[in-house]
Motif scaffolding. Structure first.
Motif, short mmCIF file in Angstrom:
data_model
loop_
_atom_site.label_atom_id
_atom_site.label_comp_id
_atom_site.label_asym_id
_atom_site.label_seq_id
_atom_site.Cartn_x
_atom_site.Cartn_y
_atom_site.Cartn_z
N MET A 1 -1.06 1.70 10.84
CA MET A 1 -2.42 2.26 10.82
C MET A 1 -2.94 2.45 12.24
SD MET A 1 -3.66 3.05 7.83
CE MET A 1 -5.42 3.09 8.18
N PRO B 270 -5.80 5.06 3.88
CA PRO B 270 -5.18 3.78 3.52
C PRO B 270 -5.11 3.60 2.00
CG PRO B 270 -7.44 3.43 4.26
CD PRO B 270 -7.17 4.90 4.41
N ALA C 119 -1.44 -0.34 3.56
CA ALA C 119 -2.24 -0.37 4.78
C ALA C 119 -3.08 -1.64 4.82
CB ALA C 119 -3.14 0.86 4.85
N ALA D 181 -10.30 2.23 1.13
CA ALA D 181 -8.92 2.05 0.68
C ALA D 181 -8.80 2.50 -0.78
CB ALA D 181 -8.50 0.60 0.83
#
Length: 697
Positions: free
Chosen positions: A30, A43, A18, A56
């Motif tokens: 995304m 992500p 991502a 993330a």
């Protein structure tokens, strides 16, 4: 929806790779997911602290996801899928390219991907996939520019680009989808898996797709047959070349190109094959929204004579027919229409017809017992309100519960009427032929949905003798067998004339003396395929001429091809061709569907006339019987021009026995029985030719 339920209805999706870098695939996926997905999007990118304001994660193992979408480079993707499997993620979509489509290194990576998915029981889509969508949960896990409108069709494609084009067009047309899948390389999940899943899905009314190939044709046929009793499948299959026949050495192999296998396999599977993208959606839209017709008769109600004739022609080219009205219907039309109108089909309400006259005529037509479906065909006039006609058509379709297609011809004035019709599930077409095509698809699926599939019969055979004969190629430089393999047919109960193969003149005479009457003699050589072309066949040879005939046949063969392998001369009981019909029964092994059977008119005309029917083996008795009816020369078999009918039951059983033979022995790559002579008293296989793969014995 069974084992793929979480694939299309995840609660938590991990996007591995991502990013929010504009123009990247990870960014597009995304954005698409965050735009409408009802669940949670996580992500995964060890190089970033956050993506689109979301923390993330460093690895997919931390994600605790139901679905992982993989967008990392190919040399990393396999490790990501392995980690997903280790942490219990059962659904993975690999967007990444660079696998089997790129050469040997990519193919090796793809095999590793398959091994990992198999080890961890992962439902894997791709690699090299655009992604997947499911509108009930708002999931667009693709990098395409368009989302899908909600609907009740589920759509798969082996081309991601085709999906993006279709969605862009479909959104303008108001066509909706339940699920959309870009199949990619189909390393694990293929078209059959999605057909099975959507067949179990109460929210999918129609399955549609674009396919360039089917890797496992037998699996496809078995799966689709289970589904099409309830759910229609409509596919566009591209590629109509004869590439599959390029290396063929038999009649069957020459005639049976790759598209015959697909055409036959799809038909046996109960799949409706569309000839174009337009045809795909014309069929799908009407199947999604209209009831199935009880009868094939169509009633046309029109205010325009010319288009009515065009529509009649289109019906003549379809499985449908023009409905013949009952007397009471004709009387009702006579009362409702002016004298210049036409009360017969197509019903012409005349150009000055207003909405009331049109509505009454359509009501009368749909009420007729002989009418299975109706077609409203109109050209614009000052006295006809298209939107009102659309409302009437929708109401009458519901009243009579019969399918109705509309062909309201025109431009802007049609738009609102078309919306009214669409809301009622009635497609509107400018071209009358397309309207007929939609109704034809309904009739085709009606017939498919009531099919009863029989199991093939199993005959008592001598498999060991057959294996021994086939194994003789292991001692030869050539893998082709000819009449020296007639015992193979005997082993499977296929009748052959009395006789044998002689490798010396005196042996030929000995065989001939055991046969009543004159004999037929043929050169036996794997290198000489068309024996009659070189004078390698002698008919009506008396015993006293057998030795001379033997020597002449061998001499002719040597002169024609000095290096040919001469096995000997076949001496065979003569078959009376005047009392019978020469047919051919053959098989060519298709790379995708397996043994493709052929039946047709045989003898020397087989490749010239190509009067043939095909089925993928194994076949049932009813399928074999259908093959004998489908050829143009079928009347010759059943008694034409005063001839006695041949032993059809014997022909059918021969097809079935050959089906069993080639199913039992995958080593048989192609086989011809030509001619198979069918007479009123029985059938006999006069000649045979086959090619064997010794590695598969």
């Amino acid at each position: 929806m069974g084992e793929l339920s979480e694939l299309f209805a995840p609660e938590r999706i991990a996007v591995v790779g991502a990013t929010d870098r504009e123009g990247s695939v990870g960014d597009a996926i995304m954005r698409n997911l965050l735009d409408s997905f009802a669940g949670e999007v996580v992500p995964v990118n060890p190089s970033r602290e956050s993506v689109f304001g979301r923390t993330a994660l460093d690895s997919v193992g931390e994600a605790d996801a139901d679905l992982a979408v993989v967008v990392v480079p190919p040399d990393v993707a396999v490790d990501v899928v392995r980690e997903a499997g280790e942490t219990g993620i059962k659904n993975v979509v690999v967007i990444t390219a660079g696998f089997g489509e790129t050469g040997s290194d990519g193919a090796a990576r793809e095999q590793e991907l398959i091994d990992v998915a198999t080890a961890y029981d992962i439902n894997l889509v791709g690699p090299n996939s655009l992604g997947i969508m499911s509108t009930p949960v708002g999931m667009n896990a693709t990098f395409g520019p368009e989302d899908a409108t909600p609907g009740r069709m589920s759509f798969m494609s082996q081309s991601g680009a085709f999906i993006t084009a279709v969605l862009d067009w479909a959104n303008d047309q108001g066509i909706g989808f339940k699920d959309v899948v870009s199949l990619g390389n189909e390393a694990v999940l293929d078209e059959s898996d999605f057909i099975r899943a959507w067949g179990e899905d109460a929210e999918t009314d129609v399955i549609i797709g674009y396919l360039e190939g089917i890797d496992d044709g037998q699996k496809f046929i078995e799966t689709a047959r289970e589904v099409t009793g309830e759910t229609p499948i409509v596919l566009v299959k591209s590629g109509r070349t004869d590439a599959g026949a390029q290396a063929a050495s038999s009649h069957t192999g020459t005639i049976a190109g790759s598209d015959e296998a697909y055409e036959t396999g799809l038909e046996q599977a109960g799949v409706i094959r569309a000839e174009s993208v337009q045809g795909l959606f014309d069929a799908a839209r009407v199947l999604e929204s209209q009831p199935l017709p009880a009868k094939d008769g169509v009633a046309i109600v029109t205010n325009a004579g010319g288009p009515g004739v065009m529509t009649t022609d289109a019906i003549g080219d379809s499985r449908l027919s023009m409905a013949s009205f009952e007397d009471a219907t004709l009387d009702a039309f006579s009362e409702a229409l002016p004298p210049e109108g036409n009360i017969y089909n197509p019903v012409d309400v005349v150009g000055d017809a207003d909405n009331e006259r049109f509505r009454e005529a359509l009501d009368v037509a749909l009420g007729d017992e002989n009418v299975g479906s109706g077609l409203v065909l109109a050209c614009p006039t000052a006295v006809l309100d298209y939107e009102g006609l659309a409302e009437d058509a929708a109401a009458l379709q519901e009243k009579h519960d019969k399918p109705v297609a509309a062909c309201l011809m025109g431009g802007k004035r049609v738009e609102r009427a078309a919306e009214t019709l669409s809301a009622a599930g009635i497609p509107n077409y400018f071209d009358p032929a397309r309207a007929v095509g939609g109704l034809d698809a309904l009739a085709e699926f009606r017939d498919i949905s009531v099919r009863e599939y029989e199991a093939p019969r199993t005959f008592e055979v001598d498999r060991e003798r057959a294996r021994e004969i086939l194994s003789s190629v292991e001692k030869r430089a050539d893998t082709r067998l000819g009449v020296e393999a007639m015992g193979l047919l005997d082993a499977y109960g296929i009748e052959t004339p009395a006789g044998g193969i002689a490798d010396a003149p005196v042996d030929a005479l000995e065989i001939a003396e055991r046969i009543d009457g004159d004999v037929v003699m043929k050169i036996v050589s794997p290198d000489i395929l068309h024996k009659s072309d070189i004078g390698g066949v002698k008919i009506g040879v008396a015993n006293e001429d057998v030795i001379d005939a033997y020597e002449d046949l061998v001499s002719r063969a040597r002169n024609y091809q000095p290096d040919a392998t001469i096995i000997g001369v076949q001496v065979q009981e003569a078959v009376d061709l005047d009392e019978g019909v020469e047919t051919i029964v053959g098989m060519n092994r298709d790379p995708q569907f397996g043994p493709l059977l052929l039946f047709g008119l045989g003898g020397i005309f087989v490749e010239t006339l190509e009067d043939t029917a095909f089925r993928v083996a194994p076949v049932s008795e009813s399928e074999a019987e259908a093959m004998t009816r489908e050829i143009d020369s079928a009347p010759l078999l059943r008694g034409a021009r005063g001839r006695d009918p041949v032993d059809i039951a014997g022909v059918i059983e021969t097809i079935e026995r050959l089906s069993q033979l080639v199913t039992d022995f995958p080593a048989i790559l192609e086989l011809d029985i030509n001619p198979l002579v069918a007479t009123p008293d029985g059938v006999e296989a006069v000649d045979v030719r086959l090619t064997v793969d010794p590695d598969k014995l």
